[in-house]
Design a protein around this motif. Structure first.
Motif, mmCIF file in Angstrom:
data_model
loop_
_atom_site.group_PDB
_atom_site.id
_atom_site.type_symbol
_atom_site.label_atom_id
_atom_site.label_comp_id
_atom_site.label_asym_id
_atom_site.label_seq_id
_atom_site.Cartn_x
_atom_site.Cartn_y
_atom_site.Cartn_z
ATOM 1 N N ALA A 1 12.192 -17.324 -2.500
ATOM 2 C CA ALA A 1 12.209 -18.688 -1.987
ATOM 3 C C ALA A 1 11.902 -18.675 -0.496
ATOM 4 C CB ALA A 1 13.580 -19.320 -2.239
ATOM 5 N N GLY A 2 11.078 -19.608 -0.050
ATOM 6 C CA GLY A 2 10.688 -19.633 1.352
ATOM 7 C C GLY A 2 9.341 -19.007 1.590
ATOM 8 N N GLY A 3 8.779 -18.344 0.564
ATOM 9 C CA GLY A 3 7.428 -17.821 0.680
ATOM 10 C C GLY A 3 7.315 -16.346 0.982
ATOM 11 N N PHE A 4 8.386 -15.701 1.448
ATOM 12 C CA PHE A 4 8.297 -14.271 1.735
ATOM 13 C C PHE A 4 8.209 -13.460 0.445
ATOM 14 C CE2 PHE A 4 10.000 -15.467 5.923
ATOM 15 C CZ PHE A 4 9.225 -14.659 6.740
ATOM 16 N N CYS A 5 7.520 -12.324 0.536
ATOM 17 C CA CYS A 5 7.386 -11.408 -0.593
ATOM 18 C C CYS A 5 7.904 -10.032 -0.178
ATOM 19 C CB CYS A 5 5.931 -11.289 -1.037
ATOM 20 S SG CYS A 5 5.224 -12.822 -1.700
ATOM 21 N N THR A 6 8.434 -9.304 -1.139
ATOM 22 C CA THR A 6 8.861 -7.926 -0.889
ATOM 23 C C THR A 6 8.107 -6.995 -1.829
ATOM 24 O OG1 THR A 6 10.748 -8.259 -2.390
ATOM 25 C CG2 THR A 6 11.163 -8.502 -0.029
ATOM 26 N N GLN A 7 7.725 -5.846 -1.294
ATOM 27 C CA GLN A 7 6.969 -4.865 -2.061
ATOM 28 C C GLN A 7 7.781 -3.576 -2.181
ATOM 29 O OE1 GLN A 7 4.374 -2.381 -0.082
ATOM 30 N NE2 GLN A 7 2.859 -2.149 -1.704
ATOM 31 N N TYR A 8 7.717 -2.961 -3.362
ATOM 32 C CA TYR A 8 8.434 -1.724 -3.677
ATOM 33 C C TYR A 8 7.390 -0.753 -4.220
ATOM 34 C CZ TYR A 8 11.913 -5.456 -3.753
ATOM 35 O OH TYR A 8 12.676 -6.565 -3.437
ATOM 36 N N ALA A 9 7.133 0.344 -3.496
ATOM 37 C CA ALA A 9 5.985 1.190 -3.834
ATOM 38 C C ALA A 9 6.366 2.658 -3.994
ATOM 39 C CB ALA A 9 4.904 1.038 -2.760
ATOM 40 N N HIS A 10 5.380 3.431 -4.513
ATOM 41 C CA HIS A 10 5.504 4.873 -4.815
ATOM 42 C C HIS A 10 6.512 5.105 -5.942
ATOM 43 C CE1 HIS A 10 3.010 5.434 -1.373
ATOM 44 N NE2 HIS A 10 3.966 5.187 -0.482
ATOM 45 N N LEU A 11 6.583 4.180 -6.894
ATOM 46 C CA LEU A 11 7.582 4.227 -7.957
ATOM 47 C C LEU A 11 7.230 5.248 -9.029
ATOM 48 C CD1 LEU A 11 7.889 0.354 -8.346
ATOM 49 C CD2 LEU A 11 9.372 1.860 -6.989
ATOM 50 N N ALA A 12 8.232 5.625 -9.823
ATOM 51 C CA ALA A 12 8.010 6.498 -10.977
ATOM 52 C C ALA A 12 8.028 5.712 -12.277
ATOM 53 C CB ALA A 12 9.079 7.591 -11.028
ATOM 54 N N ALA A 13 8.641 4.550 -12.277
ATOM 55 C CA ALA A 13 8.683 3.688 -13.462
ATOM 56 C C ALA A 13 9.065 2.292 -13.014
ATOM 57 C CB ALA A 13 9.706 4.207 -14.484
ATOM 58 N N ASN B 1 -0.100 7.697 -2.306
ATOM 59 C CA ASN B 1 -0.212 8.412 -1.039
ATOM 60 C C ASN B 1 1.191 8.658 -0.492
ATOM 61 O OD1 ASN B 1 -1.071 9.520 1.336
ATOM 62 N ND2 ASN B 1 -1.902 7.635 2.188
ATOM 63 N N SER B 2 1.848 9.679 -1.019
ATOM 64 C CA SER B 2 3.251 9.934 -0.696
ATOM 65 C C SER B 2 3.466 11.418 -0.449
ATOM 66 C CB SER B 2 4.139 9.452 -1.853
ATOM 67 O OG SER B 2 5.475 9.858 -1.668
ATOM 68 N N THR B 3 4.317 11.714 0.533
ATOM 69 C CA THR B 3 4.594 13.117 0.869
ATOM 70 C C THR B 3 5.862 13.643 0.210
ATOM 71 O OG1 THR B 3 5.784 12.408 2.861
ATOM 72 C CG2 THR B 3 3.441 12.912 3.098
ATOM 73 N N GLY B 4 6.603 12.774 -0.466
ATOM 74 C CA GLY B 4 7.840 13.202 -1.105
ATOM 75 C C GLY B 4 8.569 12.009 -1.685
ATOM 76 N N PRO B 5 9.603 12.251 -2.449
ATOM 77 C CA PRO B 5 10.317 11.149 -3.114
ATOM 78 C C PRO B 5 10.909 10.155 -2.103
ATOM 79 C CG PRO B 5 10.972 13.272 -4.037
ATOM 80 C CD PRO B 5 10.190 13.569 -2.806
ATOM 81 N N HIS B 6 10.537 8.905 -2.232
ATOM 82 C CA HIS B 6 11.103 7.847 -1.400
ATOM 83 C C HIS B 6 10.648 6.495 -1.927
ATOM 84 C CE1 HIS B 6 7.026 7.974 0.356
ATOM 85 N NE2 HIS B 6 7.280 6.771 0.865
ATOM 86 N N THR C 1 7.288 9.276 -6.331
ATOM 87 C CA THR C 1 6.414 9.724 -5.240
ATOM 88 C C THR C 1 4.960 9.625 -5.656
ATOM 89 O OG1 THR C 1 5.966 11.558 -3.689
ATOM 90 C CG2 THR C 1 6.685 12.157 -5.916
ATOM 91 N N THR C 2 4.611 8.516 -6.349
ATOM 92 C CA THR C 2 3.226 8.296 -6.771
ATOM 93 C C THR C 2 2.407 7.766 -5.604
ATOM 94 O OG1 THR C 2 3.844 6.091 -7.568
ATOM 95 C CG2 THR C 2 3.789 7.862 -9.191
#
Length: 349
Positions: free
Chosen positions: A281-293, A316-321, A313-314
């Motif tokens: 609500a309010g127009g902002f978006c959140t992104q969650y990336a480098h996921l495993a599922a 362009n990732s250097t490690g799990p995060h 760590t999918t």
């Protein structure tokens, strides 16, 4: 590359989990009801994460109780030494009094050793008798205290030894869970890499949501994290400033929607690997990336704290995060610093 042995490995892990925690629903039963190997790996990692958390809580409880029992035993030991010192001193005084009485044919009471000026104040037989009784009472009380402290110290020491034994059992269980969890995480990540390489999302894996209520409209995207690359920082893996905030967590950690909203994008492949974008609500978006599922589909409505994915760590990732972004639009390039954005909503990271 997807290993041809991944499915048997998942099955063996599932069977091992049943043997370790027989009281819990078996993940193998989920596989029999139609979950594919990828979903089975996600479910297994989620359950092993939960089991590891249970062991960690039990271990912490034991550690606290063990320290308490050890402190009690140490305190009682000091009190016992003090009580024995008092008892020894009283016994010496009684011996000195007895010797004096013996030398004077028993005609001297305990008070005979008091200074003459004091003895002169104790003229009546009643007062002398009370002083004698007081000395005898002090000796008896000292002996009782010594007996009680010895008993309490023995009990605390026995409890501490029992807790140490339980430590060993928990340590063995923890090693077993962690070994299974490491293998399951590797299977999950291998399958995620294969999906991201072909840019083919496997669809939502439906995990059992946490039962606890979220008492705030906004939350952190993960728990038990360590902050790594921040917004605007430099690095070899992005051409310009870093566009989000990274949360270092193990593969398979639950990723939560930071607030209520609607899933507007679920994609796989590219620099972000598997990703989910939620519009609030309010127009902002959140992104969650480098996921495993992912555990949601495009168009789903989500609540604050709801599990929407598992970290990995999918891409362009250097490690799990978890790479977390806040954007003014769903499109890349409209990002704002997530840390003050969350802080303005009462969430400190």
């Amino acid at each position: 590359m997807r290993s041809p042995h991944c499915c048997p490995l998942v099955v063996s892990l599932l069977l091992g989990t049943v043997a370790l925690f027989p009281g819990r629903p078996a993940a193998a039963a989920d596989g029999a009801s139609g979950l594919d190997a990828a979903a089975g790996a996600s479910v297994l990692v989620a359950r092993l994460n939960d089991d590891a958390a249970v062991v960690a809580r039990q271990y912490e409880k034991l550690r606290h109780e063990s320290e308490t029992q050890r402190s009690i035993a140490s305190r009682d030991e000091k009190l016992l030494v003090r009580a024995r010192t008092v008892t020894t001193a009283l016994h010496k005084d009684l011996g000195r009094i007895a010797r004096a009485q013996y030398r004077q044919s028993g005609g001297v009471s305990y008070t005979s050793l008091l200074p003459d000026s004091t003895r002169e104040l104790m003229q009546t037989h009643d007062v002398l008798a009370r002083v004698d009784l007081a000395v005898a009472y002090a000796v008896a009380r000292s002996r009782q205290a010594e007996t009680r402290l010895t008993r309490e110290r023995t009990r605390a020491s026995a409890r501490w030894r029992a807790l140490q034994k339980q430590y060993g059992v928990l340590a063995t269980r923890n090693r077993t869970v962690q070994t299974k969890l490491d293998v399951a995480r590797a299977v999950l990540q291998r399958q995620a890499d294969a999906a991201a390489a072909t840019r083919t999302c496997r669809g939502a894996v439906h995990l059992q949501q946490p039962r606890r209520r979220i008492g705030h409209p906004w939350v952190t995207p993960v728990e038990g994290y360590r902050l790594s690359a921040g917004f605007g920082s430099g690095g070899s893996h992005w051409a310009r400033g870093h566009t989000g905030q990274d949360f270092a967590v193990p593969i398979g950690s639950p990723v939560r929607a930071v607030g209520a909203g609607q899933v507007v994008r679920v994609t796989c492949g590219g620099a972000f690997g598997m990703e989910v974008v939620i519009k609030h609500a309010g127009g902002f978006c959140t992104q969650y990336a480098h996921l495993a599922a992912v555990t949601v589909d495009q168009g789903d409505r989500v609540k604050a704290g709801q599990w929407i994915a598992q970290s990995g760590t999918t891409g362009n990732s250097t490690g799990p995060h978890l790479h977390f972004e806040v954007r003014s639009t769903p499109a890349f390039g409209s990002g704002v610093n997530p840390v003050p954005w969350l802080a303005a909503r009462g969430v400190k990271v």
